[in-house]
Design a protein around this motif. Structure first.
Motif, PDB file in Angstrom:
ATOM      1  N   ASN A 165       0.947  -1.196   0.062  1.00  0.00           N
ATOM      2  CA  ASN A 165      -0.043   0.053  -0.048  1.00  0.00           C
ATOM      3  C   ASN A 165       0.973   1.436  -0.130  1.00  0.00           C
ATOM      4  O   ASN A 165       0.382   2.384  -0.218  1.00  0.00           O
ATOM      5  CB  ASN A 165      -1.121   0.064   1.373  1.00  0.00           C
ATOM      6  N   GLN A 166       2.323   1.192   0.299  1.00  0.00           N
ATOM      7  CA  GLN A 166       2.884   2.393   0.297  1.00  0.00           C
ATOM      8  C   GLN A 166       3.430   2.811  -0.941  1.00  0.00           C
ATOM      9  O   GLN A 166       3.982   4.121  -1.228  1.00  0.00           O
ATOM     10  CB  GLN A 166       4.057   2.075   1.174  1.00  0.00           C
ATOM     11  N   CYS A 167       3.429   1.966  -1.984  1.00  0.00           N
ATOM     12  CA  CYS A 167       3.850   2.172  -3.311  1.00  0.00           C
ATOM     13  C   CYS A 167       2.882   1.971  -4.362  1.00  0.00           C
ATOM     14  O   CYS A 167       2.366   0.956  -4.239  1.00  0.00           O
ATOM     15  CB  CYS A 167       5.121   1.434  -3.698  1.00  0.00           C
ATOM     16  N   GLY A 168       2.510   2.991  -5.143  1.00  0.00           N
ATOM     17  CA  GLY A 168       1.511   2.664  -6.190  1.00  0.00           C
ATOM     18  C   GLY A 168       2.180   1.991  -7.294  1.00  0.00           C
ATOM     19  O   GLY A 168       3.298   1.799  -7.323  1.00  0.00           O
ATOM     20  N   PRO A 169       1.279   1.494  -8.546  1.00  0.00           N
ATOM     21  CA  PRO A 169       1.945   0.724  -9.407  1.00  0.00           C
ATOM     22  C   PRO A 169       2.987   1.663 -10.187  1.00  0.00           C
ATOM     23  O   PRO A 169       4.285   0.905 -10.670  1.00  0.00           O
ATOM     24  CB  PRO A 169       0.940   0.582 -10.539  1.00  0.00           C
ATOM     25  N   ALA A 170       2.821   3.051 -10.605  1.00  0.00           N
ATOM     26  CA  ALA A 170       3.759   3.834 -11.305  1.00  0.00           C
ATOM     27  C   ALA A 170       5.060   3.920 -10.453  1.00  0.00           C
ATOM     28  O   ALA A 170       6.079   3.869 -11.053  1.00  0.00           O
ATOM     29  CB  ALA A 170       3.100   5.043 -11.661  1.00  0.00           C
ATOM     30  N   GLU A 171       5.033   4.097  -9.040  1.00  0.00           N
ATOM     31  CA  GLU A 171       6.145   4.027  -8.110  1.00  0.00           C
ATOM     32  C   GLU A 171       7.057   2.856  -8.343  1.00  0.00           C
ATOM     33  O   GLU A 171       8.264   2.843  -8.211  1.00  0.00           O
ATOM     34  CB  GLU A 171       5.664   4.487  -6.950  1.00  0.00           C
ATOM     35  N   MET A 172       6.252   1.748  -8.098  1.00  0.00           N
ATOM     36  CA  MET A 172       6.741   0.433  -8.009  1.00  0.00           C
ATOM     37  C   MET A 172       7.560   0.228  -9.545  1.00  0.00           C
ATOM     38  O   MET A 172       8.737  -0.510  -9.293  1.00  0.00           O
ATOM     39  CB  MET A 172       5.804  -0.665  -7.908  1.00  0.00           C
ATOM     40  N   ALA A 173       6.895   0.299 -10.719  1.00  0.00           N
ATOM     41  CA  ALA A 173       7.579   0.382 -11.826  1.00  0.00           C
ATOM     42  C   ALA A 173       8.854   1.017 -12.102  1.00  0.00           C
ATOM     43  O   ALA A 173       9.808   0.646 -12.636  1.00  0.00           O
ATOM     44  CB  ALA A 173       6.471   0.683 -13.181  1.00  0.00           C
ATOM     45  N   ALA A 174       8.674   2.188 -11.329  1.00  0.00           N
ATOM     46  CA  ALA A 174       9.973   3.189 -11.644  1.00  0.00           C
ATOM     47  C   ALA A 174      11.221   2.630 -10.612  1.00  0.00           C
ATOM     48  O   ALA A 174      12.335   2.601 -11.134  1.00  0.00           O
ATOM     49  CB  ALA A 174       9.562   4.542 -11.009  1.00  0.00           C
ATOM     50  N   PHE A 175      10.739   1.780  -9.620  1.00  0.00           N
ATOM     51  CA  PHE A 175      11.610   1.573  -8.542  1.00  0.00           C
ATOM     52  C   PHE A 175      12.323   0.403  -9.216  1.00  0.00           C
ATOM     53  O   PHE A 175      13.578  -0.132  -9.148  1.00  0.00           O
ATOM     54  CB  PHE A 175      11.122   1.172  -7.069  1.00  0.00           C
ATOM     55  N   ASP A 176      11.268  -0.584  -9.862  1.00  0.00           N
ATOM     56  CA  ASP A 176      12.027  -1.919 -10.519  1.00  0.00           C
ATOM     57  C   ASP A 176      12.711  -1.442 -11.500  1.00  0.00           C
ATOM     58  O   ASP A 176      13.957  -2.065 -11.685  1.00  0.00           O
ATOM     59  CB  ASP A 176      10.773  -2.627 -11.071  1.00  0.00           C
ATOM     60  N   ILE A 177      12.612  -0.845 -12.475  1.00  0.00           N
ATOM     61  CA  ILE A 177      13.539  -0.454 -13.634  1.00  0.00           C
ATOM     62  C   ILE A 177      14.842   0.017 -13.141  1.00  0.00           C
ATOM     63  O   ILE A 177      15.756  -0.234 -13.377  1.00  0.00           O
ATOM     64  CB  ILE A 177      12.765   0.814 -14.568  1.00  0.00           C
TER      65      ILE A 177
END
Length: 174
Positions: free
Chosen positions: A93-105
């Motif tokens: 719940n702390q990271c949205g999908p866009a934030e998670m995608a940016a972090f993954d990359i």
């Protein structure tokens, strides 16, 4: 009657010729060894980049809400900046999908060392470009992605400026 003299040893000329033949053979073996080491290192880099691409595919698969548009990117070594929010070991719940995608990359391509684990694939593997694009049906959960990762290979002689690029491209459906 002729007098025959027996040769009781080898001449200096024979020794020099033998040494020359042996040295040419050893130089050839050294060249083969150098090429074998270079090819071994290139194969190891190729294996590690394939692993990085597989890691990225798994992260895309784990973030289905972020698949549609958030993973479409081209990242080079120059724009390898930390994301605003680091989503490592956080609750979903702390990271949205866009934030998670940016972090993954960022984490797969750039990353940083933590807990004695080497990261920074850009430096260690001489990576140069990561490109992720959605090929078709991007809004659906069954989107097709192309992931391209390129890296540099330097020639055997480090004094030369011969740098060639290799690339791995995977077409996946996470």
């Amino acid at each position: 009657m002729g007098i025959f003299l027996k040769q009781l040893g080898i001449t200096m000329l024979e020794v020099v010729i033998s040494m020359f033949i042996i040295s040419v053979g050893l130089l050839g073996l050294a060249g083969l060894q150098l090429n074998a080491i270079k090819d071994s290192l290139n194969t190891a880099r190729q294996s590690q980049t394939a692993w990085l691409v597989s890691e990225l595919v798994e992260r895309i698969r784990a973030n289905p809400a972020g698949q549609a548009n958030n993973y479409n990117t081209t990242l080079t070594t120059e724009n390898c900046k930390k994301p605003v929010k680091l989503c490592l070991n956080t609750s979903p719940n702390q990271c949205g999908p866009a934030e998670m995608a940016a972090f993954d990359i960022w984490d797969v391509f750039c990353g940083e060392a933590s807990q004695n684990v080497l990261a920074d694939a850009v430096e260690s593997l001489k990576l140069s470009t990561l490109s992720i694009s959605c090929d078709s049906d991007c809004a659906a959960s069954q989107a097709n992605f192309s992931i391209s990762l390129s890296w540099q290979i330097q020639s055997i002689d480090s004094q030369q400026a011969d740098i060639e690029k290799q690339q791995i491209v995977m077409k996946v459906r996470p």
